[in-house]
Design a protein around this motif. Sequence first.
Motif, PDB file in Angstrom:
ATOM      1  N   ASP A  21      15.631  -5.178   9.648  1.00 44.49           N
ATOM      2  CA  ASP A  21      15.174  -4.188   8.673  1.00 44.49           C
ATOM      3  C   ASP A  21      14.427  -4.833   7.515  1.00 44.49           C
ATOM      4  O   ASP A  21      13.607  -4.194   6.871  1.00 44.49           O
ATOM      5  CB  ASP A  21      16.349  -3.377   8.129  1.00 44.49           C
ATOM      6  N   GLY A  22      14.740  -6.093   7.222  1.00 47.09           N
ATOM      7  CA  GLY A  22      14.065  -6.797   6.147  1.00 47.09           C
ATOM      8  C   GLY A  22      14.509  -6.339   4.775  1.00 47.09           C
ATOM      9  O   GLY A  22      15.484  -5.596   4.625  1.00 47.09           O
ATOM     10  N   LEU A  23      13.757  -6.764   3.766  1.00 46.08           N
ATOM     11  CA  LEU A  23      14.066  -6.450   2.372  1.00 46.08           C
ATOM     12  C   LEU A  23      12.778  -6.172   1.606  1.00 46.08           C
ATOM     13  O   LEU A  23      11.748  -6.786   1.882  1.00 46.08           O
ATOM     14  CB  LEU A  23      14.767  -7.630   1.699  1.00 46.08           C
ATOM     15  N   PRO A  24      12.855  -5.287   0.609  1.00 43.53           N
ATOM     16  CA  PRO A  24      11.696  -5.079  -0.263  1.00 43.53           C
ATOM     17  C   PRO A  24      11.424  -6.338  -1.094  1.00 43.53           C
ATOM     18  O   PRO A  24      12.348  -7.084  -1.443  1.00 43.53           O
ATOM     19  CB  PRO A  24      12.119  -3.924  -1.167  1.00 43.53           C
ATOM     20  N   ALA A  25      10.173  -6.543  -1.419  1.00 45.02           N
ATOM     21  CA  ALA A  25       9.772  -7.726  -2.179  1.00 45.02           C
ATOM     22  C   ALA A  25      10.543  -7.846  -3.490  1.00 45.02           C
ATOM     23  O   ALA A  25      10.965  -8.939  -3.862  1.00 45.02           O
ATOM     24  CB  ALA A  25       8.265  -7.698  -2.438  1.00 45.02           C
ATOM     25  N   GLY A  26      10.751  -6.743  -4.176  1.00 43.34           N
ATOM     26  CA  GLY A  26      11.479  -6.775  -5.450  1.00 43.34           C
ATOM     27  C   GLY A  26      12.907  -7.267  -5.295  1.00 43.34           C
ATOM     28  O   GLY A  26      13.399  -8.031  -6.133  1.00 43.34           O
ATOM     29  N   LEU A  35       6.126 -16.994  10.037  1.00 42.78           N
ATOM     30  CA  LEU A  35       7.583 -16.917   9.952  1.00 42.78           C
ATOM     31  C   LEU A  35       8.098 -15.583   9.429  1.00 42.78           C
ATOM     32  O   LEU A  35       9.266 -15.252   9.647  1.00 42.78           O
ATOM     33  CB  LEU A  35       8.116 -18.062   9.079  1.00 42.78           C
ATOM     34  N   VAL A  36       7.267 -14.840   8.719  1.00 48.04           N
ATOM     35  CA  VAL A  36       7.662 -13.520   8.224  1.00 48.04           C
ATOM     36  C   VAL A  36       6.532 -12.529   8.481  1.00 48.04           C
ATOM     37  O   VAL A  36       5.375 -12.913   8.652  1.00 48.04           O
ATOM     38  CB  VAL A  36       8.022 -13.522   6.714  1.00 48.04           C
ATOM     39  N   HIS A  37       6.899 -11.275   8.516  1.00 43.23           N
ATOM     40  CA  HIS A  37       5.899 -10.219   8.621  1.00 43.23           C
ATOM     41  C   HIS A  37       6.279  -9.124   7.639  1.00 43.23           C
ATOM     42  O   HIS A  37       7.401  -9.095   7.122  1.00 43.23           O
ATOM     43  CB  HIS A  37       5.780  -9.690  10.059  1.00 43.23           C
ATOM     44  N   SER A  38       5.327  -8.267   7.364  1.00 38.71           N
ATOM     45  CA  SER A  38       5.568  -7.228   6.366  1.00 38.71           C
ATOM     46  C   SER A  38       5.109  -5.873   6.888  1.00 38.71           C
ATOM     47  O   SER A  38       4.312  -5.783   7.818  1.00 38.71           O
ATOM     48  CB  SER A  38       4.820  -7.553   5.067  1.00 38.71           C
ATOM     49  N   ARG A  39       5.660  -4.845   6.253  1.00 34.51           N
ATOM     50  CA  ARG A  39       5.243  -3.481   6.544  1.00 34.51           C
ATOM     51  C   ARG A  39       5.353  -2.690   5.238  1.00 34.51           C
ATOM     52  O   ARG A  39       6.153  -3.011   4.368  1.00 34.51           O
ATOM     53  CB  ARG A  39       6.093  -2.860   7.647  1.00 34.51           C
ATOM     54  N   ARG A  40       4.537  -1.671   5.146  1.00 40.70           N
ATOM     55  CA  ARG A  40       4.560  -0.823   3.956  1.00 40.70           C
ATOM     56  C   ARG A  40       5.425   0.393   4.225  1.00 40.70           C
ATOM     57  O   ARG A  40       5.324   1.032   5.269  1.00 40.70           O
ATOM     58  CB  ARG A  40       3.151  -0.388   3.590  1.00 40.70           C
ATOM     59  N   GLU A  41       6.297   0.683   3.271  1.00 42.06           N
ATOM     60  CA  GLU A  41       7.109   1.905   3.289  1.00 42.06           C
ATOM     61  C   GLU A  41       6.917   2.576   1.938  1.00 42.06           C
ATOM     62  O   GLU A  41       7.520   2.151   0.949  1.00 42.06           O
ATOM     63  CB  GLU A  41       8.589   1.588   3.537  1.00 42.06           C
ATOM     64  N   GLY A  42       6.065   3.574   1.918  1.00 43.13           N
ATOM     65  CA  GLY A  42       5.742   4.219   0.648  1.00 43.13           C
ATOM     66  C   GLY A  42       5.054   3.229  -0.268  1.00 43.13           C
ATOM     67  O   GLY A  42       4.040   2.652   0.080  1.00 43.13           O
ATOM     68  N   ARG A  43       5.660   3.023  -1.439  1.00 45.07           N
ATOM     69  CA  ARG A  43       5.085   2.087  -2.406  1.00 45.07           C
ATOM     70  C   ARG A  43       5.633   0.673  -2.263  1.00 45.07           C
ATOM     71  O   ARG A  43       5.200  -0.223  -2.955  1.00 45.07           O
ATOM     72  CB  ARG A  43       5.348   2.598  -3.818  1.00 45.07           C
ATOM     73  N   GLN A  44       6.599   0.494  -1.388  1.00 45.33           N
ATOM     74  CA  GLN A  44       7.213  -0.819  -1.228  1.00 45.33           C
ATOM     75  C   GLN A  44       6.640  -1.576  -0.036  1.00 45.33           C
ATOM     76  O   GLN A  44       6.237  -0.967   0.955  1.00 45.33           O
ATOM     77  CB  GLN A  44       8.725  -0.693  -1.022  1.00 45.33           C
ATOM     78  N   ILE A  45       6.647  -2.894  -0.161  1.00 48.62           N
ATOM     79  CA  ILE A  45       6.335  -3.746   0.981  1.00 48.62           C
ATOM     80  C   ILE A  45       7.640  -4.395   1.397  1.00 48.62           C
ATOM     81  O   ILE A  45       8.338  -5.009   0.577  1.00 48.62           O
ATOM     82  CB  ILE A  45       5.274  -4.803   0.642  1.00 48.62           C
ATOM     83  N   ILE A  46       7.984  -4.209   2.653  1.00 47.63           N
ATOM     84  CA  ILE A  46       9.223  -4.738   3.213  1.00 47.63           C
ATOM     85  C   ILE A  46       8.874  -5.980   4.024  1.00 47.63           C
ATOM     86  O   ILE A  46       7.983  -5.941   4.874  1.00 47.63           O
ATOM     87  CB  ILE A  46       9.917  -3.699   4.126  1.00 47.63           C
ATOM     88  N   TYR A  47       9.584  -7.057   3.765  1.00 52.56           N
ATOM     89  CA  TYR A  47       9.377  -8.307   4.488  1.00 52.56           C
ATOM     90  C   TYR A  47      10.566  -8.575   5.392  1.00 52.56           C
ATOM     91  O   TYR A  47      11.711  -8.294   5.024  1.00 52.56           O
ATOM     92  CB  TYR A  47       9.206  -9.479   3.508  1.00 52.56           C
ATOM     93  N   ALA A  48      10.289  -9.118   6.563  1.00 51.96           N
ATOM     94  CA  ALA A  48      11.336  -9.469   7.518  1.00 51.96           C
ATOM     95  C   ALA A  48      10.992 -10.787   8.190  1.00 51.96           C
ATOM     96  O   ALA A  48       9.819 -11.131   8.355  1.00 51.96           O
ATOM     97  CB  ALA A  48      11.493  -8.364   8.565  1.00 51.96           C
ATOM     98  N   ALA A  49      12.036 -11.506   8.574  1.00 48.39           N
ATOM     99  CA  ALA A  49      11.837 -12.750   9.318  1.00 48.39           C
ATOM    100  C   ALA A  49      11.309 -12.419  10.704  1.00 48.39           C
ATOM    101  O   ALA A  49      11.665 -11.403  11.298  1.00 48.39           O
ATOM    102  CB  ALA A  49      13.156 -13.511   9.424  1.00 48.39           C
ATOM    103  N   ASP A  50      10.460 -13.275  11.204  1.00 48.66           N
ATOM    104  CA  ASP A  50       9.970 -13.138  12.571  1.00 48.66           C
ATOM    105  C   ASP A  50      10.878 -14.003  13.450  1.00 48.66           C
ATOM    106  O   ASP A  50      10.738 -15.217  13.501  1.00 48.66           O
ATOM    107  CB  ASP A  50       8.514 -13.600  12.667  1.00 48.66           C
ATOM    108  N   TYR A  51      11.829 -13.343  14.112  1.00 47.71           N
ATOM    109  CA  TYR A  51      12.835 -14.072  14.893  1.00 47.71           C
ATOM    110  C   TYR A  51      12.228 -14.773  16.098  1.00 47.71           C
ATOM    111  O   TYR A  51      12.708 -15.827  16.511  1.00 47.71           O
ATOM    112  CB  TYR A  51      13.969 -13.137  15.314  1.00 47.71           C
ATOM    113  N   GLU A  52      11.176 -14.219  16.648  1.00 45.65           N
ATOM    114  CA  GLU A  52      10.500 -14.870  17.775  1.00 45.65           C
ATOM    115  C   GLU A  52       9.880 -16.196  17.328  1.00 45.65           C
ATOM    116  O   GLU A  52       9.981 -17.214  18.024  1.00 45.65           O
ATOM    117  CB  GLU A  52       9.451 -13.945  18.378  1.00 45.65           C
ATOM    118  N   ALA A  53       9.245 -16.191  16.163  1.00 42.94           N
ATOM    119  CA  ALA A  53       8.656 -17.418  15.627  1.00 42.94           C
ATOM    120  C   ALA A  53       9.746 -18.435  15.291  1.00 42.94           C
ATOM    121  O   ALA A  53       9.595 -19.633  15.567  1.00 42.94           O
ATOM    122  CB  ALA A  53       7.820 -17.113  14.390  1.00 42.94           C
TER     123      ALA A  53
END
Length: 116
Positions: free
Chosen positions: A31-36, A61-79
Amino acid sequence: MLLPDAVEALSALAQGHRLAVFRLLVRAGGDGLPAGDIAREIGVRPNTLSTHLTILSHAGLVHSRREGRQIIYAADYEAMSGLLTFLVADCCGGRAEICAPLAEMAQNCCEKERKA
């Protein structure tokens, strides 16, 4: 994983805050975490965190996605798996029994972190 990719990933992790961010994201799960939240947890300013996340992202090593006004970052487990596999691919000249303690140690480490 090819040598240049491994070097880039290891270089990205060779800094205290970036390693802390990556470990935090690994613990956070898919699920990752918001940048803040990452900035608060690691104790860095948002603009500094942005630089660290960019370096980790460029290293794959990480990827991001936008959820509304937040950017959520998550580890890339495959990498991460690719990097770890690269590091132990030639482990002990093919004598798996020598590398077995490494797998056991990793398992014990993960269990300790879950309990903490």
